[in-house]
Enzyme design. Structure first.
Site, PDB file in Angstrom:
ATOM      1  CB  SER A  61      -8.251   3.372   2.927  1.00 35.51           C
ATOM      2  OG  SER A  61      -7.392   2.746   3.864  1.00 35.51           O
ATOM      3  CB  SER A 107      -8.395   0.283   5.642  1.00 33.69           C
ATOM      4  OG  SER A 107      -9.140   1.454   5.540  1.00 33.69           O
ATOM      5  CE  LYS A 140      -3.948   1.847   2.708  1.00 36.72           C
ATOM      6  NZ  LYS A 140      -4.859   1.552   3.840  1.00 36.72           N
TER       7      LYS A 140
HETATM    8  N1  GLN Z   1     -13.179   3.451   6.297  1.00 34.22           N
HETATM    9  C1  GLN Z   1     -12.619   3.879   7.544  1.00 34.22           C
HETATM   10  C2  GLN Z   1     -12.289   5.341   7.481  1.00 34.22           C
HETATM   11  O1  GLN Z   1     -12.615   5.938   6.521  1.00 34.22           O
HETATM   12  C3  GLN Z   1     -11.432   3.047   7.882  1.00 34.22           C
HETATM   13  C4  GLN Z   1     -10.216   3.443   7.194  1.00 34.22           C
HETATM   14  C5  GLN Z   1      -9.029   2.630   7.541  1.00 34.22           C
HETATM   15  O2  GLN Z   1      -9.141   1.583   8.178  1.00 34.22           O
HETATM   16  N2  GLN Z   1      -7.880   3.163   7.195  1.00 34.22           N
HETATM   17  O3  GLN Z   1     -11.731   5.903   8.365  1.00 34.22           O
END
Ligand code: GLN
Length: 485
Positions: free
Chosen positions: A150, A174, A75
């Site tokens: 994400s 995420s 990532k």
């Molecule tokens: N979807 C969640 C957010 O927008 C989690 C994001 C993540 O785990 N980085 O914060």
């Protein structure tokens, strides 16, 4: 053998026994990225030359290790002292990190070949990869749909076999949410298990690195390499990594699987509810005892998460001021103007929204009402899990309420986007481990879409959680399903 049509473990063994060279395997993945990633946009940057050099070093016997020659994608928030590390943000579009994240270094020391960096929601804020400043990654099962986020690029890349495994980060879901939407295994280990050194921080008390793979055994192999204390991260735990973590086929005895009504909402998509029920039946057939557990503070997870995570983000992202780090405006009139314009130009809308929410929650007069109170409720959520794990070895629940949604469907409605994480955030708030497994597919608008099944386990017992996960995996063949590209 087709190296892009195997598991990571099989490919590793084939390279070790020289039935295929690391260079050939890497080249096959690079060709596949070339052929298919134009329609998916899972990668942001591909390290063709460097990857081939790493592979050749394995073939020449200069590099050995448990991942020798295996091509992996990471990532785009994991620092490497090569290429760019951008967090899919304009703010860091040209950032070249001076050092490599511990997790990535451990992969490379184990012989892994790093293929490239994957697209993500900007600074890991989002559930669809639509918040990337570059491009939206497409779900390989239906390119009109999101891959989740994400870590959407990492999930799409492994689902489409554009790498043998990938690495993401999970702050509120995420890794597990995109794994569910893309039909792969995605695991968030216990907070502190994998060093965060070199992981660009979103919310430091929640962030955790973890793998995406096709199988539980592959996840175990990657965890074994990446886990363990790191003196460079003061929050990394000094808890020994169990030697049997990769013995996933040892079926656990006297298994108790917990079911929490708070996760079995009537509003779950019927296909999600059916997949969860089927998983319960698999464990029953295995002889497990199914026990009801209560997680009474579950409903506060989303509000607590969006206070704690945004508060920490507002502080972490203060460093991107155009002076210390990141994009610098060329229009500034004075120092304050430089800060304001650099940040206004560099950050996207969702990141700005989070910084504002977090700054508000931490500001004088509101700190007690929001941040402090959220921390207290966070403790209650963690206590719920501690109590539940006295009665069961793992909690079985859906990963998401529904399969992948359409690109654009939720992008104008932050609240409905935030609700994607209802079944994942509490595990981050409590700090324990969670894994999403391929739980079959359902047909929507004529396209097959994957569904995830989630197992939540107690902190620092990933070893048992993986064995429990393997029971389900070995009773189903869902992990062998692949999208038609
Ligand atoms: N979807 C969640 C957010 O927008 C989690 C994001 C993540 O785990 N980085 O914060």
């Amino acid at each position: 053998m087709n190296p892009t049509d195997t598991t990571l473990t099989e490919l590793r063994d084939a390279i070790a026994s020289k039935s295929i060279s690391a260079a050939e395997a890497t080249q096959t993945y690079l060709n596949r990225i070339e052929a298919h990633d134009g329609g998916l946009h899972s990668y942001h940057e591909v390290y063709t030359e460097r990857a081939m050099k790493q592979a050749t070093a394995v073939d020449d016997g200069e590099v050995t290790g448990p991942l020798a020659g295996v091509p992996i994608a990471i990532k785009d928030l994991l620092c490497t002292d090569y290429g760019h590390t951008t967090c899919s943000s304009k703010m860091l579009a040209n950032f070249q990190a001076p050092y490599t994240a511990t997790a990535v270094q451990r992969l490379e020391d184990a012989g892994a070949v790093i293929l490239g960096k994957t697209n993500m929601d900007e600074f890991a804020m989002g559930s669809s990869t639509e918040n990337s400043a570059n491009v939206t990654t497409r779900n390989p099962w239906d390119t009109d749909r999101v891959p989740g986020g994400s870590s959407g690029g990492s999930a799409a890349a492994i689902a489409a076999d554009l790498c043998a495994a990938s690495i993401g980060s999970d702050t509120g879901g995420s890794i597990r949410q995109p794994a569910a939407l893309c039909g792969v295994v995605g695991m968030k280990p216990t907070y502190g298990r994998i060093s965060r050194y070199g992981l660009i921080a979103f919310a430091s008390s929640l962030d955790q690195i973890g793998p995406f793979t096709h199988t539980v055994a592959d996840t175990a192999l990657l965890l074994k390499v990446m886990m363990g204390h790191d003196p460079l991260d003061s929050t990394s735990a000094s808890v020994p990594v169990p030697g049997d973590i990769d013995q996933v086929d040892e079926a656990p005895k006297n298994l108790r699987i917990g079911i929490a009504k708070e996760y079995m909402s009537d509003s779950n998509d019927p296909a999600v509810a059916a997949a969860t029920q089927q998983a319960i039946d698999v464990y029953k057939d295995h002889g497990a005892q199914i026990v009801e557990v209560d997680l009474p503070h579950t409903e506060y997870g989303i509000p607590v998460y969006y206070i704690v995570a945004t508060a920490e983000a507002s502080s972490n992202l203060a460093r991107f001021d155009g002076v210390h780090y990141g994009h610098r405006t060329d229009k500034a009139e004075d120092l304050i103007d430089l800060y304001c314009r650099s940040r206004a130009e560099g950050f996207g809308d969702e990141v700005k929204r989070r910084i504002m929410l977090g700054t508000y929650a931490l500001s004088s007069g509101y700190y007690d009402a929001y941040y402090d109170r959220a921390l207290k409720v966070r403790r209650l959520i963690a206590n719920d899990f501690d109590t539940a794990f006295k009665d069961c070895d793992a909690i079985l629940c859906p990963t998401t309420t529904a399969p992948a949604f359409k690109i654009g469907e939720k992008s104008d409605d932050p609240l409905s986007m935030y609700l994607n994480d209802v079944y994942t955030v509490n595990c981050n708030l409590a700090g324990n481990a969670g894994i999403s497994l391929p739980g079959g597919t359902t047909v929507v608008d004529g396209k097959e879409l994957p569904i995830g099944v989630q197992l939540l386990g107690p902190s620092f017992d990933e070893s048992r959680l993986l064995k429990i996960a393997r029971v389900y995996e070995s009773a189903t063949n869902y992990y062998t399903k692949r999208p038609q590209l």
